[in-house]
Design a protein around this motif. Structure first.
Motif, PDB file in Angstrom:
ATOM      1  N   SER A 101       0.829  -1.211   0.000  1.00 38.49           N
ATOM      2  CA  SER A 101       0.000   0.000   0.000  1.00 38.49           C
ATOM      3  C   SER A 101       0.863   1.260   0.000  1.00 38.49           C
ATOM      4  N   LEU A 102       1.971   1.226   0.743  1.00 34.11           N
ATOM      5  CA  LEU A 102       2.876   2.374   0.767  1.00 34.11           C
ATOM      6  C   LEU A 102       3.550   2.549  -0.590  1.00 34.11           C
ATOM      7  N   ALA A 103       3.931   1.437  -1.214  1.00 30.88           N
ATOM      8  CA  ALA A 103       4.560   1.505  -2.532  1.00 30.88           C
ATOM      9  C   ALA A 103       3.598   2.102  -3.558  1.00 30.88           C
ATOM     10  N   ASN A 104       2.347   1.630  -3.540  1.00 30.45           N
ATOM     11  CA  ASN A 104       1.356   2.162  -4.482  1.00 30.45           C
ATOM     12  C   ASN A 104       1.069   3.635  -4.208  1.00 30.45           C
ATOM     13  N   GLY A 105       0.991   3.973  -2.932  1.00 26.61           N
ATOM     14  CA  GLY A 105       0.747   5.366  -2.574  1.00 26.61           C
ATOM     15  C   GLY A 105       1.880   6.273  -3.012  1.00 26.61           C
ATOM     16  N   THR A 106       3.109   5.767  -2.914  1.00 24.22           N
ATOM     17  CA  THR A 106       4.266   6.551  -3.346  1.00 24.22           C
ATOM     18  C   THR A 106       4.256   6.755  -4.853  1.00 24.22           C
ATOM     19  N   LEU A 107       3.847   5.718  -5.592  1.00 21.27           N
ATOM     20  CA  LEU A 107       3.733   5.857  -7.046  1.00 21.27           C
ATOM     21  C   LEU A 107       2.680   6.905  -7.407  1.00 21.27           C
ATOM     22  N   ASN A 108       1.559   6.876  -6.699  1.00 24.53           N
ATOM     23  CA  ASN A 108       0.514   7.880  -6.936  1.00 24.53           C
ATOM     24  C   ASN A 108       1.036   9.286  -6.650  1.00 24.53           C
ATOM     25  N   THR A 109       1.778   9.407  -5.562  1.00 25.93           N
ATOM     26  CA  THR A 109       2.332  10.709  -5.180  1.00 25.93           C
ATOM     27  C   THR A 109       3.340  11.194  -6.219  1.00 25.93           C
ATOM     28  N   ALA A 110       4.183  10.280  -6.688  1.00 25.96           N
ATOM     29  CA  ALA A 110       5.170  10.646  -7.710  1.00 25.96           C
ATOM     30  C   ALA A 110       4.485  11.085  -8.999  1.00 25.96           C
ATOM     31  N   ALA A 111       3.417  10.388  -9.358  1.00 32.70           N
ATOM     32  CA  ALA A 111       2.676  10.758 -10.567  1.00 32.70           C
ATOM     33  C   ALA A 111       2.050  12.140 -10.411  1.00 32.70           C
ATOM     34  N   ALA A 112       1.487  12.405  -9.236  1.00 37.19           N
ATOM     35  CA  ALA A 112       0.892  13.721  -8.975  1.00 37.19           C
ATOM     36  C   ALA A 112       1.952  14.812  -9.052  1.00 37.19           C
ATOM     37  N   TYR A 113       3.131  14.511  -8.545  1.00 39.99           N
ATOM     38  CA  TYR A 113       4.256  15.453  -8.600  1.00 39.99           C
ATOM     39  C   TYR A 113       4.640  15.748 -10.053  1.00 39.99           C
ATOM     40  N   ILE A 114       4.747  14.701 -10.852  1.00 40.36           N
ATOM     41  CA  ILE A 114       5.166  14.863 -12.249  1.00 40.36           C
ATOM     42  C   ILE A 114       4.150  15.688 -13.038  1.00 40.36           C
ATOM     43  N   VAL A 115       2.869  15.361 -12.881  1.00 41.18           N
ATOM     44  CA  VAL A 115       1.833  16.090 -13.620  1.00 41.18           C
ATOM     45  C   VAL A 115       1.804  17.557 -13.191  1.00 41.18           C
ATOM     46  N   SER A 116       1.884  17.798 -11.889  1.00 37.15           N
ATOM     47  CA  SER A 116       1.883  19.177 -11.390  1.00 37.15           C
ATOM     48  C   SER A 116       3.095  19.949 -11.901  1.00 37.15           C
ATOM     49  N   ASP A 117       4.238  19.274 -11.949  1.00 37.69           N
ATOM     50  CA  ASP A 117       5.457  19.921 -12.433  1.00 37.69           C
ATOM     51  C   ASP A 117       5.342  20.272 -13.913  1.00 37.69           C
ATOM     52  N   LEU A 118       4.739  19.379 -14.689  1.00 37.53           N
ATOM     53  CA  LEU A 118       4.552  19.644 -16.116  1.00 37.53           C
ATOM     54  C   LEU A 118       3.631  20.845 -16.333  1.00 37.53           C
ATOM     55  N   VAL A 119       2.557  20.904 -15.554  1.00 33.35           N
ATOM     56  CA  VAL A 119       1.616  22.023 -15.678  1.00 33.35           C
ATOM     57  C   VAL A 119       2.297  23.333 -15.297  1.00 33.35           C
ATOM     58  N   GLU A 120       3.002  23.308 -14.181  1.00 38.49           N
ATOM     59  CA  GLU A 120       3.702  24.518 -13.712  1.00 38.49           C
ATOM     60  C   GLU A 120       4.751  24.974 -14.720  1.00 38.49           C
ATOM     61  N   SER A 121       5.522  24.029 -15.255  1.00 38.36           N
ATOM     62  CA  SER A 121       6.573  24.371 -16.217  1.00 38.36           C
ATOM     63  C   SER A 121       5.996  24.944 -17.507  1.00 38.36           C
ATOM     64  N   ALA A 122       4.832  24.452 -17.904  1.00 42.37           N
ATOM     65  CA  ALA A 122       4.202  24.941 -19.133  1.00 42.37           C
ATOM     66  C   ALA A 122       3.625  26.341 -18.948  1.00 42.37           C
ATOM     67  N   LEU A 123       3.100  26.616 -17.759  1.00 43.55           N
ATOM     68  CA  LEU A 123       2.436  27.897 -17.526  1.00 43.55           C
ATOM     69  C   LEU A 123       3.409  29.054 -17.302  1.00 43.55           C
ATOM     70  N   LYS A 124       4.566  28.775 -16.714  1.00 46.30           N
ATOM     71  CA  LYS A 124       5.522  29.849 -16.405  1.00 46.30           C
ATOM     72  C   LYS A 124       5.796  30.766 -17.601  1.00 46.30           C
ATOM     73  N   PRO A 125       6.273  30.224 -18.726  1.00 44.66           N
ATOM     74  CA  PRO A 125       6.583  31.110 -19.857  1.00 44.66           C
ATOM     75  C   PRO A 125       5.341  31.689 -20.523  1.00 44.66           C
ATOM     76  N   VAL A 126       4.234  30.974 -20.441  1.00 38.92           N
ATOM     77  CA  VAL A 126       3.003  31.464 -21.069  1.00 38.92           C
ATOM     78  C   VAL A 126       2.475  32.693 -20.337  1.00 38.92           C
ATOM     79  N   ILE A 127       2.453  32.631 -19.007  1.00 43.03           N
ATOM     80  CA  ILE A 127       1.944  33.754 -18.208  1.00 43.03           C
ATOM     81  C   ILE A 127       2.935  34.909 -18.208  1.00 43.03           C
ATOM     82  N   GLY A 128       4.204  34.604 -17.998  1.00 48.12           N
ATOM     83  CA  GLY A 128       5.246  35.627 -18.073  1.00 48.12           C
ATOM     84  C   GLY A 128       5.115  36.747 -17.057  1.00 48.12           C
ATOM     85  N   ARG A 129       4.915  36.410 -15.798  1.00 54.40           N
ATOM     86  CA  ARG A 129       4.833  37.451 -14.765  1.00 54.40           C
ATOM     87  C   ARG A 129       6.228  37.761 -14.226  1.00 54.40           C
TER      88      ARG A 129
END
Length: 236
Positions: A101-129
């Motif tokens: 259960s901990l292993a699966n939870g860690t995989l879920n957490t890592a996936a959430a981290y990756i998706v959030s990082d991709l979204v954040e990285s894509a928005l930074k240059p687009v917004i340009g604040r």
């Protein structure tokens, strides 16, 4: 005046962060998703945006050697070089100790981290604040730029720690763990404002965005694993 500003800012951070309330009572479908909740995020972000100049001024005035050292110790909690190895170590340890259960939870957490990082990285240059340390003007934007001086929103540090905190809070449903996660998010958010790298509204908006992205990712993965498990059971 200073104390009132700090209280309001912290209140906004907790208000718009779902990690501050991971454990919720069940509600009827009629009550779920009421208009009041719909307005929480935009109102919270707008309120923090109104505080941008004052919060920056306060942060600059409060610089001390002790706080500088403390900020340096907090900063790594939002960096990939610390968070990624920590997740990898947790996953390997879970496998070696047979804690599926901990292993699966860690995989879920890592996936959430990756998706959030991709979204954040894509928005930074687009917004340009523009970052606060450049001109000190919270209203300056230059969309679609590669310059780091214009990558204030979203905050990568805050996105990283928020995505992990949200995923852990959702999966553990533990009040103490949720409180710890919320505290870490608030500390990293404070550090980014204190170091003059982001506006207050940058970090509050990032908390809201990454919480939503992380939560959606975890929910999708849990649903996927559940369907896969049911399919395996039916095939037997």
């Amino acid at each position: 005046m200073r104390s009132s500003v700090v209280v309001v800012a912290i209140g906004q951070l907790l208000l718009i962060s779902p990690t501050a309330a991971a454990q919720k009572d069940s509600v009827s479908p009629a009550r779920e998703g009421t208009p009041a909740r719909v307005w929480i995020l935009p109102v919270g972000i707008a309120a923090s945006a109104a505080l941008d100049p004052e919060m920056r001024e306060w942060a600059l005035r409060t610089h001390t050697r002790s706080l500088d050292r403390f900020a340096k110790s907090v900063n790594p909690f939002g960096t990939a070089r610390r968070l990624v190895p920590a997740m990898a170590l947790t996953y390997v340890t879970a496998l070696l100790t047979g804690r599926e259960s901990l292993a699966n939870g860690t995989l879920n957490t890592a996936a959430a981290y990756i998706v959030s990082d991709l979204v954040e990285s894509a928005l930074k240059p687009v917004i340009g604040r523009e970052r606060p340390h450049v001109e000190g003007n919270s209203h300056r934007f230059q969309p679609f730029t590669a310059s780091g001086d214009w990558h204030s929103l979203p905050s990568a540090h805050v996105a990283h720690i928020t995505s992990i905190a949200q995923a852990i809070s959702m999966q553990t449903q533990s009040a103490p763990i949720t409180a710890l996660c919320s505290g870490l998010v608030a500390l990293v958010a404070w550090d980014r404002v204190y170091e003059d790298q982001h506006w207050t509204s940058d970090v509050t908006a990032t908390i809201a965005l990454s919480s939503v992205v992380s939560g959606a990712t975890v929910r999708w993965l849990e649903s996927h694993w559940s369907r896969s498990h049911d399919a395996e059971q039916s095939a037997r």
